[in-house]
Enzyme design. Structure first.
Site, PDB file in Angstrom:
ATOM      1  N   SER A 310       0.876  -1.170   0.000  1.00  0.00           N
ATOM      2  CA  SER A 310       0.000   0.000   0.000  1.00  0.00           C
ATOM      3  C   SER A 310       0.912   1.218   0.000  1.00  0.00           C
ATOM      4  CB  SER A 310      -0.917   0.024   1.225  1.00  0.00           C
ATOM      5  OG  SER A 310      -0.194   0.323   2.400  1.00  0.00           O
ATOM      6  N   GLU A 384      -0.582  -2.004  -5.420  1.00  0.00           N
ATOM      7  CA  GLU A 384      -0.635  -1.035  -4.322  1.00  0.00           C
ATOM      8  C   GLU A 384      -2.106  -0.864  -3.962  1.00  0.00           C
ATOM      9  OE1 GLU A 384       1.952   0.328  -2.851  1.00  0.00           O
ATOM     10  OE2 GLU A 384       3.602   0.025  -4.276  1.00  0.00           O
TER      11      GLU A 384
END
Ligand code: 0X9
Ligand code: ZN
Length: 766
Positions: A310, A384
């Site tokens: 992330s 992500e």
């Protein structure tokens, strides 16, 4: 040459066999007696725009940590210690404060985790959990599905913690099944990645036997999931410092996602221990990366992998270590599957994820996905996860479950595509309408990265109304591109269709995957071309450039373009050479004649779509576009709005915001009534713009049409009097016995029972 280390895999004794999920979810998190966690009071999260390398260097000197993906020129999110933000003006760096106190974000997140710990009846995916709890939950999952899952230890971290993996596959001999490998939390602070891969594990386990797609998948392959690759760092984020990224080597830490061998030591990694992207002393110097490497190598079956991180909502494919693309067929497969994953996420009610090459973001040498692709020969992405920067790493617990739910169907799709040898897609989308008097032609791609497409097996299957399916081979256009043609059919009738292709090992792949059980459907309509311009005969009433345009180069012009890596060599029309393009010349470099310093606007002539106000008639706008914005120093920072007006340009409504970088002509079509009321004052404008210095922007437009589609009379209304009655049946029977084409309702050149059936169908359905 790869060295395949052999490693004995230790089976973990599975505990908590009888515990229920809820119990595990409620295991209290241990709170340290004396809270030793580092505080970052007064640190600010700031969005900055850096235009030069010296500004970037100065900024990196000031920043505690870079949060955004993009460590390069352009927009960046950085965590600044107190006092640093005041220094930005004298460096000439414009900024915007996103969060005034990063510590308060951390405090709020912690308070919310504690509060949720006291709640009953919330699922394990509605709160964050520490290392011990994750391991317990993983063991519990495996214990509840002993015929499907086993937990193994891939290795140990520097501080001696276990790095567990769970293997999930259908009962039976799995030794020949391909493996899909996914992992979370290489980066300690990216907690959501552990949750997402655990959710995928649980969905596979609970879906086996009840969900046919999951059952098929697990019958065909094994999924191996490593939820926490960096246990020491993960524990440290819970006990000491929430924003820790690396492992815990020497207290300074190594960035595990710079420690893999492919490209190791190159751009976007650092040799200083203090750096956030410290690569370590050698490839696989760290036991955590080395454990996964030798696990994957000794298994030897991995064909696909996703490394979850992330944040930023991105789907990234190789390469990451250099500005290089995979070979064309593999690139097409990466692109197609990534865009389809994005669509799966959106279909699940999720947020937008942007597909792009990893290098577009910034170069990063020594990352896991480059190793999986380059050394382990796997189809590998980095994803992500949420969010887009508002909370960054402190994604609130309320967003865990939605993030998991949106990523589950994308993973399922990915795994299916990855293990199946051939991937079919329709680049412009499946046609929604077909013509009544000529074949409706559309492009199909069959991506064949594994060289397993059986040539000549690409087929279109179609049926008109409720007749049975007819099959027709696709026409090869070369390079994995094919053409399919739907037959013409009586106005108002529906045409179901699907596409299949076979692999060399005899499997048939279908698009949509359920084939005849859930095909695409197009409605046959009469098409009147109300406007058509292939750009071969001058600018006509087109408007190139308007007051307020600010671009200093690359303005729209009608020309035969000179091909570059960013713009087409050939227009779209065949035959033809001319199209609208932003600066047709190639110039000495990509940046010479691209759009610079602002916007350039192209507007169509005034189009008359007013017949579409009549019942049953739709006005469709069709165009081919080219767009490229993935090169240069600040790739993907721009976009091209395409807008429509129904009042001659007084007001505009967006049709699409183009950001795809497919580097090919793309056909798009829109039903105007979905956007504005169709009038005789329709205009469409294309605004190519360069808002971010350093970004290469090229666009082109060709073959614009306005089509009026609809049925003047209902298909079974043979005398077109607006009524369905005995006379229509009589006329049909007359035509039928005379073998008149008008009675050939499925257009197969024969006059038989099926035509009668379709006619009766349409007669009774109006
Ligand atoms: O920098 C990384 O390791 C990844 N981003 S993160 O913010 N989660 O740290 C991205 C790696 C993918 N490769 C490239 N972006 N080149
Ligand atoms: Zn990361």
């Amino acid at each position: 040459m790869l060295r395949f280390a052999s490693r004995t895999v230790v089976l973990v004794s599975v505990v908590l066999a009888a515990a229920s999920w809820a119990q595990v979810g409620l295991v209290p998190e241990s709170t340290p007696q004396q809270d030793p966690r580092r505080r970052v009071d007064g640190h600010q999260l700031v969005e900055v725009r850096v235009n030069t390398q010296s500004q970037l260097d100065a900024l990196l000197g000031l920043a505690e940590s870079v949060w955004s993906e993009n460590i390069g020129l352009g927009l960046l999110d950085v965590q600044l210690p107190p006092g640093a933000v005041e220094k930005l003006p004298e460096l000439g760096i414009p900024h915007r404060i996103l969060h005034d106190d990063v510590q308060s974000l951390i405090d709020a997140e912690w308070a919310e985790i504690q509060r949720r710990n006291t709640l009953r009846d919330i699922s394990w995916y509605e709160n964050y959990h520490n290392y011990t709890n994750v391991i317990n939950y993983l063991n519990t999952l495996a214990a509840a599905h002993p015929t499907l899952a086993t937990v193994e230890i891939a290795g140990q971290s520097i501080e001696g913690r276990n790095i567990p993996v769970i293997r999930i596959t259908a009962p039976g001999d799995a030794s020949a099944r391909p493996v899909v490998f996914i992992n979370g939390t290489q980066h300690a602070r990216e907690w959501i990645s552990t949750k997402v891969v655990m959710y995928i594990a649980e969905s596979l386990l609970t879906g086996y036997g009840s969900d046919t797609r999951v059952t098929d998948l697990l019958n065909e392959c094994e999924v191996i999931i490593a939820p926490i690759v960096n246990p020491d760092g993960f524990v440290y984020t819970w006990t000491n410092y929430r924003l820790w990224r690396k492992n815990r080597r020497g207290g300074y830490g190594v960035d595990l996602n710079r420690n893999w061998s492919v490209g190791w030591g190159g751009a976007g990694s650092d040799g200083f221990t203090s750096s956030e992207v410290y690569r370590g002393t050698a490839p696989f110097s760290e036991p955590e990366t080395d454990a996964i490497r030798s696990f994957v190598e000794s298994d030897g079956r991995v064909v696909a992998a996703i490394d979850y991180h992330s944040y930023s909502q991105l789907i990234l494919w190789p390469w990451s270590y250099d500005y290089l693309d995979p070979p064309a067929d593999e690139l097409a497969r990466f692109t197609d599957v990534a865009y389809a994953m994005r669509q799966e996420i959106l279909n699940a009610g999720g947020v937008p994820y942007s597909p792009q090459p990893s290098y577009d973001l910034y170069l990063a040498a020594g990352v896991a996905s480059d190793w999986f692709y380059g050394a382990a020969n796997a189809f590998a992405y980095t994803i992500e996860l949420r969010d887009d920067g508002f909370y960054g790493f402190e994604l609130p617990p309320s967003q865990i479950l939605p993030t998991c739910q949106e990523n589950w169907p994308a993973f399922l799709y990915f795994a299916e595509q990855a293990i199946r040898p051939v991937v079919i897609s329709i680049p412009g989308g499946a046609p929604a309408t077909a013509s009544t008097d000529q074949p409706t032609v559309f492009n199909v791609t069959i991506s064949d990265a594994a060289s397993s497409y059986e040539p000549g097996t690409g087929m279109l299957h179609y049926r008109v109304g409720s007749s049975s399916f007819t099959s027709a081979p696709l026409t090869s256009l070369g390079g994995g591109l094919f053409q399919a043609a739907l037959p013409s059919a009586p106005c108002g009738s529906s045409i179901d269709f699907y596409i299949t292709a076979d692999s060399t090992d005899g499997r048939t792949v279908s698009l949509p995957s359920a084939g005849p059980d859930a095909p695409f459907t197009a409605t046959a309509v009469e098409i009147t071309i109300a406007f058509e311009d292939n750009m071969e005969s001058g600018t006509g009433a087109w408007i190139a450039g308007v007051a307020g345009d600010t671009a200093t180069t690359g303005q729209w012009e009608l020309a035969n373009p000179q091909g570059t890596a960013a713009q087409p060599e050939d227009d779209h029309s065949n035959p033809g050479t001319m199209c609208w393009v932003t600066g047709a010349l190639a110039g000495s470099s990509l940046g010479t004649y691209d759009v610079d310093n602002g916007a350039t606007t192209l507007i169509t002539p005034r189009l008359d779509a007013s017949p579409a106000q009549a019942d049953g008639i739709d006005a469709w706008l069709v165009y081919y576009r080219w767009y490229s914005n993935d090169q240069g120093a600040a790739p993907n920072s721009d976009s091209m709005p395409i807008e429509i007006s129904n009042d001659d340009g007084a007001t505009w409504t967006q049709l699409e915001l183009v950001t795809e970088n497919l580097n090919r002509w793309e056909r798009r079509e829109f039903n105007i009534a979905d956007f504005v009321t169709p009038t005789d004052q329709i205009r469409v404008r294309f605004v190519a713009r360069d808002l971010s210095p350093g970004s290469i922007v090229e666009a082109a437009i060709d073959d614009v049409r306005l089509e009026l589609r609809g049925c003047a009379c209902a298909p079974a209304d043979m005398n077109c009097d607006g009524e369905l009655n005995f006379f229509d049946v009589l006329i049909f029977l007359d035509l039928f016995s005379a073998s008149d084409p008008a009675a050939d309702f499925n257009n197969d050149g024969e006059f038989n029972f099926f035509d009668v059936l379709i006619f009766l169908d349409m007669f009774s359905n109006g």
